[in-house]
Design a protein around this motif. Structure first.
Motif, PDB file in Angstrom:
ATOM      1  N   TYR A  21      -5.964 -25.558  56.633  1.00  0.00           N
ATOM      2  CA  TYR A  21      -6.667 -26.255  55.558  1.00  0.00           C
ATOM      3  C   TYR A  21      -6.122 -25.894  54.187  1.00  0.00           C
ATOM      4  O   TYR A  21      -5.757 -24.759  53.942  1.00  0.00           O
ATOM      5  CB  TYR A  21      -8.170 -25.938  55.613  1.00  0.00           C
ATOM      6  CG  TYR A  21      -8.798 -26.408  56.895  1.00  0.00           C
ATOM      7  CD1 TYR A  21      -9.115 -27.739  57.084  1.00  0.00           C
ATOM      8  CD2 TYR A  21      -9.035 -25.519  57.944  1.00  0.00           C
ATOM      9  CE1 TYR A  21      -9.666 -28.187  58.276  1.00  0.00           C
ATOM     10  CE2 TYR A  21      -9.592 -25.954  59.138  1.00  0.00           C
ATOM     11  CZ  TYR A  21      -9.899 -27.294  59.304  1.00  0.00           C
ATOM     12  OH  TYR A  21     -10.436 -27.732  60.473  1.00  0.00           O
ATOM     13  N   THR A  26     -12.641 -28.416  52.283  1.00  0.00           N
ATOM     14  CA  THR A  26     -12.108 -29.260  53.353  1.00  0.00           C
ATOM     15  C   THR A  26     -12.393 -28.638  54.714  1.00  0.00           C
ATOM     16  O   THR A  26     -12.793 -29.330  55.647  1.00  0.00           O
ATOM     17  CB  THR A  26     -10.585 -29.460  53.177  1.00  0.00           C
ATOM     18  OG1 THR A  26     -10.342 -30.053  51.903  1.00  0.00           O
ATOM     19  CG2 THR A  26     -10.011 -30.339  54.262  1.00  0.00           C
ATOM     20  N   CYS A  28     -14.845 -26.549  55.522  1.00  0.00           N
ATOM     21  CA  CYS A  28     -16.275 -26.639  55.810  1.00  0.00           C
ATOM     22  C   CYS A  28     -16.676 -28.047  56.233  1.00  0.00           C
ATOM     23  O   CYS A  28     -17.448 -28.208  57.179  1.00  0.00           O
ATOM     24  CB  CYS A  28     -17.085 -26.187  54.603  1.00  0.00           C
ATOM     25  SG  CYS A  28     -16.960 -24.413  54.289  1.00  0.00           S
ATOM     26  N   ASP A  29     -16.148 -29.048  55.548  1.00  0.00           N
ATOM     27  CA  ASP A  29     -16.437 -30.436  55.924  1.00  0.00           C
ATOM     28  C   ASP A  29     -15.924 -30.742  57.324  1.00  0.00           C
ATOM     29  O   ASP A  29     -16.636 -31.324  58.139  1.00  0.00           O
ATOM     30  CB  ASP A  29     -15.803 -31.415  54.935  1.00  0.00           C
ATOM     31  CG  ASP A  29     -16.527 -31.467  53.605  1.00  0.00           C
ATOM     32  OD1 ASP A  29     -17.685 -31.008  53.525  1.00  0.00           O
ATOM     33  OD2 ASP A  29     -15.926 -31.978  52.640  1.00  0.00           O
ATOM     34  N   ASP A  30     -14.704 -30.353  57.601  1.00  0.00           N
ATOM     35  CA  ASP A  30     -14.089 -30.645  58.887  1.00  0.00           C
ATOM     36  C   ASP A  30     -14.795 -29.939  60.045  1.00  0.00           C
ATOM     37  O   ASP A  30     -14.981 -30.514  61.110  1.00  0.00           O
ATOM     38  CB  ASP A  30     -12.607 -30.273  58.856  1.00  0.00           C
ATOM     39  CG  ASP A  30     -11.858 -30.776  60.065  1.00  0.00           C
ATOM     40  OD1 ASP A  30     -11.974 -31.975  60.390  1.00  0.00           O
ATOM     41  OD2 ASP A  30     -11.149 -29.958  60.711  1.00  0.00           O
ATOM     42  N   LEU A  31     -15.187 -28.679  59.832  1.00  0.00           N
ATOM     43  CA  LEU A  31     -15.838 -27.903  60.890  1.00  0.00           C
ATOM     44  C   LEU A  31     -17.351 -28.081  60.895  1.00  0.00           C
ATOM     45  O   LEU A  31     -18.037 -27.536  61.763  1.00  0.00           O
ATOM     46  CB  LEU A  31     -15.502 -26.412  60.734  1.00  0.00           C
ATOM     47  CG  LEU A  31     -14.025 -26.037  60.850  1.00  0.00           C
ATOM     48  CD1 LEU A  31     -13.835 -24.548  60.600  1.00  0.00           C
ATOM     49  CD2 LEU A  31     -13.465 -26.435  62.204  1.00  0.00           C
ATOM     50  N   ASP A  32     -17.865 -28.846  59.927  1.00  0.00           N
ATOM     51  CA  ASP A  32     -19.300 -29.103  59.792  1.00  0.00           C
ATOM     52  C   ASP A  32     -20.098 -27.795  59.737  1.00  0.00           C
ATOM     53  O   ASP A  32     -21.027 -27.581  60.518  1.00  0.00           O
ATOM     54  CB  ASP A  32     -19.797 -29.995  60.929  1.00  0.00           C
ATOM     55  CG  ASP A  32     -21.180 -30.556  60.650  1.00  0.00           C
ATOM     56  OD1 ASP A  32     -21.519 -30.742  59.465  1.00  0.00           O
ATOM     57  OD2 ASP A  32     -21.929 -30.796  61.617  1.00  0.00           O
ATOM     58  N   VAL A  33     -19.670 -26.912  58.816  1.00  0.00           N
ATOM     59  CA  VAL A  33     -20.353 -25.632  58.608  1.00  0.00           C
ATOM     60  C   VAL A  33     -20.909 -25.571  57.188  1.00  0.00           C
ATOM     61  O   VAL A  33     -20.426 -26.256  56.293  1.00  0.00           O
ATOM     62  CB  VAL A  33     -19.428 -24.428  58.884  1.00  0.00           C
ATOM     63  CG1 VAL A  33     -19.009 -24.393  60.343  1.00  0.00           C
ATOM     64  CG2 VAL A  33     -18.204 -24.442  57.994  1.00  0.00           C
ATOM     65  N   ASP A  34     -21.913 -24.751  57.008  1.00  0.00           N
ATOM     66  CA  ASP A  34     -22.594 -24.602  55.718  1.00  0.00           C
ATOM     67  C   ASP A  34     -21.779 -23.693  54.798  1.00  0.00           C
ATOM     68  O   ASP A  34     -21.676 -22.480  55.039  1.00  0.00           O
ATOM     69  CB  ASP A  34     -23.985 -24.032  55.948  1.00  0.00           C
ATOM     70  CG  ASP A  34     -24.814 -23.948  54.690  1.00  0.00           C
ATOM     71  OD1 ASP A  34     -24.288 -24.208  53.579  1.00  0.00           O
ATOM     72  OD2 ASP A  34     -26.008 -23.624  54.804  1.00  0.00           O
TER      73      ASP A  34
END
Length: 57
Positions: A21, A26, A28-34
């Protein structure tokens, strides 16, 4: 699933940032994490995200 332990999380996040990354947002968005949760956990062991190096230092 990301590690719960802050030291393991640090290693995991920096590895992902280095290899996959161009920014923390990017990742966090891709891995769907907070993002805030990761920042808080890593702050608890005195690490903060550095945009210039794209890693937690």
């Amino acid at each position: 699933m990301i590690p719960k332990d802050p030291a393991m999380l640090l290693s995991y996040v920096n590895l992902k940032l280095r290899d996959n990354y161009d920014s923390f947002a990017t990742m966090c968005d891709d891995l769907d994490v907070d993002m805030a949760e990761i920042i808080e956990k890593l702050k608890s062991i005195d690490y903060e995200y550095d945009e210039n190096t794209n890693q937690f230092v």
